[in-house]
Design an enzyme around this catalytic site. Structure first.
Site, mmCIF file in Angstrom:
data_model
loop_
_atom_site.group_PDB
_atom_site.id
_atom_site.type_symbol
_atom_site.label_atom_id
_atom_site.label_comp_id
_atom_site.label_asym_id
_atom_site.label_seq_id
_atom_site.Cartn_x
_atom_site.Cartn_y
_atom_site.Cartn_z
ATOM 1 N N GLY A 101 0.828 -1.195 0.000
ATOM 2 C CA GLY A 101 0.000 0.000 0.000
ATOM 3 C C GLY A 101 0.864 1.248 0.000
ATOM 4 O O GLY A 101 2.077 1.193 0.227
ATOM 5 N N HIS A 154 -9.934 13.939 -18.622
ATOM 6 C CA HIS A 154 -9.291 13.946 -19.931
ATOM 7 C C HIS A 154 -7.966 14.720 -19.916
ATOM 8 O O HIS A 154 -7.846 15.761 -19.307
ATOM 9 C CB HIS A 154 -10.230 14.542 -20.974
ATOM 10 N N HIS A 181 -0.132 8.087 -5.744
ATOM 11 C CA HIS A 181 -1.287 7.377 -5.190
ATOM 12 C C HIS A 181 -2.479 8.310 -5.215
ATOM 13 O O HIS A 181 -2.500 9.327 -4.509
ATOM 14 C CB HIS A 181 -1.025 6.901 -3.758
#
Lengths: 213, 213, 213
Positions: A70, A140, A149
């Protein structure tokens, strides 16, 4: 994907990746973790390898790694693991949940993980070893750096760029065309409306907590 | 949809719409933009029309327009284009992403665009030329006005009404049963808990940025 | 699900549930509400029962209840109804939208309702009679208590626990590994970064509203 994989880690993030690997019917050779995955019923049927050195017995030509470590702000364990095993010649799986919505005109580098409900829109790109976590949005033409992250519930508007090692905290938002430099921590719940210099941390305004009457 | 369409614009919003048109297998006659869409590989196979006047060579009975002009606070270009070409007799496509979740008991007016991952719940309605952008939520029984832009990651709770020309900024939230009057800008990251008068702008509390140690 | 059900309520939340019941092709015996559902076209084809006592004419062995009473902070009507009819021997349907993303390794107690676009990740659990509302995220290994309402657009990070009767307001966020005690109200738009004691309410920083120039 016909490759066999080895999952690195046995915590919460690794368990979500394991479920994705199962859904994709990818052949899982086992998981690598200092201790066995006691909390997660779904790990029990896979072989446990205790040491990182155990990875070296696997042929880098026929097995790929899944980085299940993680990512928390200020912790480089996930990024270091990726770098070290790339140097050793291993490859990492790019993994996209079947419940994610990734444009066919988006680009994902090696080792990118796109979790359930995440969306990556037309023309966006995501750098190596980054996580686009549950239900987050990359709009976009964004250019997301490596080792980023993007935590659950984050919204990144169109044409935003981030450099390497940026952490977008849970529920944070970024308006369009912003540049975020390397090693930035966008605190959970922050809204970013101006460019952010490298090595900065952004906090939202404090909440107030009272006892209910 | 068996109509042929003409796409207006070549920026980021237009590129996301173009991908939706391709997914829907809609016949695309070309795009209209002052300059060719240099950044977007996916435009290259479509014919480029430089001037708005070029639209007039197309028969309004057999072609529909897709308004790919993006919407930014205080910019009326998108709304003006819609009005002008409606007056000239043209129609606009109502376009819903295959990855959006729109209730069959919701109502979308002409020219509404619902992007990937957006949700519109039971009994809600959205007025003409409005954008319900990526991953945003319009809850049950909302009445959203015309020319609204609900930016990515917005959450609008049940029974909220908005009048025309409202901009809901990225990641903003509105609690249930609120009324938002015309020409309001809900700033990115704002949480609206009271009705908002017309021509107002709402800012969230400021974030704090520090250098990391 | 081959059971027949009786829907309790006729407001906005009940209407969204009714659409879900129709999508699941569940046999709907009618709805119970003090007044007929005037606003919702989709109720009109179902039989209206005016009084809670009408429920008692239905056999608890062959019919299940759907709790369509909405949940607002400080209002116990929904929780009380559940408790009272459980004592009388009735069962409640656990209902998951076809457009929700629930891990096969998550656990939902009786009467949990998971609405369109909501995500519940690997290893999470949700207590009885709780609502995981539109587009909200419950991350891996969360333990959500009973009678919770996770409002639309909420993000709850991994390994968060909540006790009973917690309200997570629209668009709020909780970082990983937080504990939230019973009867807490997380105000709309709040970001929770520390544990919260029981009977507390959390407010976000105020927004500023100005007239546009």
């Amino acid at each position: 994907m016909s490759d066999s994989v080895l999952l690195i880690g046995s915590g919460g993030h690794a368990s979500v990746l394991l479920e994705m690997l199962i859904e994709h019917k990818i052949n899982i050779m086992g998981y690598v973790s200092p201790s066995p995955a006691s909390n997660h019923m779904l790990f029990s049927q896979y072989r446990w390898y205790q040491n990182d050195e155990d990875i070296l017995q696997f042929d880098k030509a026929t097995i790929k790694l899944v980085n299940g470590i993680g990512s928390l702000p200020g912790n480089t364990l996930r990024a270091d693991f990726y770098t070290n095993y790339k140097i050793l010649g291993y490859s990492f799986v790019t993994l996209v949940s079947k419940d994610a919505g990734v444009s066919r005109y988006a680009t994902l580098d090696e080792g990118v993980q796109v979790m359930r409900g995440a969306i990556i829109q037309t023309g966006a790109s995501v750098g190596y070893n980054s996580i686009v976590n549950t239900g987050s949005i990359v709009e976009h033409d964004c250019s997301i750096g490596s080792n980023n992250h993007i935590a659950p519930g984050v919204t990144i508007s169109g044409q935003v760029t981030s450099q390497k090692n940026v952490h977008f905290g849970t529920g944070s938002s970024v308006i369009q065309s912003i540049n975020i430099n390397e090693n930035v921590i966008v605190g959970a719940g922050s809204t970013i409306t101006k460019d952010v210099e490298e090595n900065c941390i952004c906090f939202p305004a404090r909440i107030t907590i009272k006892v209910r009457k």
